[in-house]
Design a protein around this motif. Sequence first.
Motif, PDB file in Angstrom:
ATOM      1  N   UNK A 129       0.821  -1.210   0.000  1.00 18.19           N
ATOM      2  CA  UNK A 129       0.000   0.000   0.000  1.00 18.19           C
ATOM      3  C   UNK A 129       0.862   1.271   0.000  1.00 18.19           C
ATOM      4  N   UNK A 130       1.686   1.407  -1.010  1.00 18.50           N
ATOM      5  CA  UNK A 130       2.631   2.519  -1.036  1.00 18.50           C
ATOM      6  C   UNK A 130       1.947   3.865  -1.280  1.00 18.50           C
ATOM      7  N   UNK A 131       0.711   3.840  -1.789  1.00 22.80           N
ATOM      8  CA  UNK A 131      -0.015   5.083  -2.032  1.00 22.80           C
ATOM      9  C   UNK A 131      -1.010   5.397  -0.910  1.00 22.80           C
ATOM     10  N   UNK A 132      -0.921   4.661   0.179  1.00 27.02           N
ATOM     11  CA  UNK A 132      -1.786   4.886   1.344  1.00 27.02           C
ATOM     12  C   UNK A 132      -3.275   4.842   0.981  1.00 27.02           C
ATOM     13  N   UNK A 133      -3.649   3.832   0.213  1.00 28.15           N
ATOM     14  CA  UNK A 133      -5.047   3.629  -0.138  1.00 28.15           C
ATOM     15  C   UNK A 133      -5.821   3.218   1.107  1.00 28.15           C
ATOM     16  N   UNK A 189     -18.678  -4.556  -1.309  1.00 28.32           N
ATOM     17  CA  UNK A 189     -18.115  -4.613   0.038  1.00 28.32           C
ATOM     18  C   UNK A 189     -16.745  -3.950   0.009  1.00 28.32           C
ATOM     19  N   UNK A 190     -16.323  -3.456   1.167  1.00 29.24           N
ATOM     20  CA  UNK A 190     -14.987  -2.858   1.258  1.00 29.24           C
ATOM     21  C   UNK A 190     -14.418  -3.114   2.645  1.00 29.24           C
ATOM     22  N   UNK A 191     -13.084  -3.006   2.738  1.00 28.76           N
ATOM     23  CA  UNK A 191     -12.388  -3.210   4.003  1.00 28.76           C
ATOM     24  C   UNK A 191     -11.341  -2.111   4.176  1.00 28.76           C
ATOM     25  N   UNK A 192     -11.203  -1.630   5.410  1.00 28.96           N
ATOM     26  CA  UNK A 192     -10.180  -0.631   5.706  1.00 28.96           C
ATOM     27  C   UNK A 192      -8.804  -1.276   5.691  1.00 28.96           C
ATOM     28  N   UNK A 193      -7.831  -0.565   5.145  1.00 29.04           N
ATOM     29  CA  UNK A 193      -6.482  -1.094   4.985  1.00 29.04           C
ATOM     30  C   UNK A 193      -5.548  -0.597   6.096  1.00 29.04           C
TER      31      UNK A 193
END
Length: 217
Positions: free
Chosen positions: A50-54, A135-139
Amino acid sequence: MACGGPNRGLEWEEEEDDDDDEETFTSFEGKPEELGKFLDEHKPSDPAWNIENTQWVSVSNPLDNQEYGDFDKAFDMWEDLESSRRVTAKRIEEIALATKSTSGKWMIFRHRRIIDETWKMVAEATVAGKLGCSAKVATTYESDTNKRNKDIGQHLICVYTGNFADKDDVWRVEKALRSMGFTDILKYKPNIYTWFKIYIGNKYKIKPSLYTSRHKE
């Protein structure tokens, strides 16, 4: 992301987040048979990719054709409602229905040590058409500024449906989640509540979750 609506800051049930920046997503857009590779490469617990802080990883139900509502009109109506000082849950519902801004989500919280396996199960069921529209999940990421996420390692999964007023569909998804082994208390929140910043302790004294599900033995 289908049926999620406009991206207006991180959404947590327990606390208000004043970050007005738009959310950022990494979304699965491949064929169902490619989902496993995507999930392996984008684990929510692992900041290495997650280098772009998605902020979120998301998947969609390919069988769902949910369209976004008229959000500009919804916010215009909200400003008028606020100025009238007559904000109620019923009036917010009227705005949602009038502008077709009716999406909402069941919320699942899991610790970082088990979030990858939990998310994999939810993502696979969503893409297979067994849950809601998306659906989505926090990274996790190195410069994570979300205090809840960083301090206690908690992740939020949102399982979306297209219409919070369609109780049959909302509770169908709840039943599917229960059949997958979720036994904790689940809360369902209309997206329009998030967009209008209806959090716990809001000045309108509106309960931020519309439905609550308790597991029955």
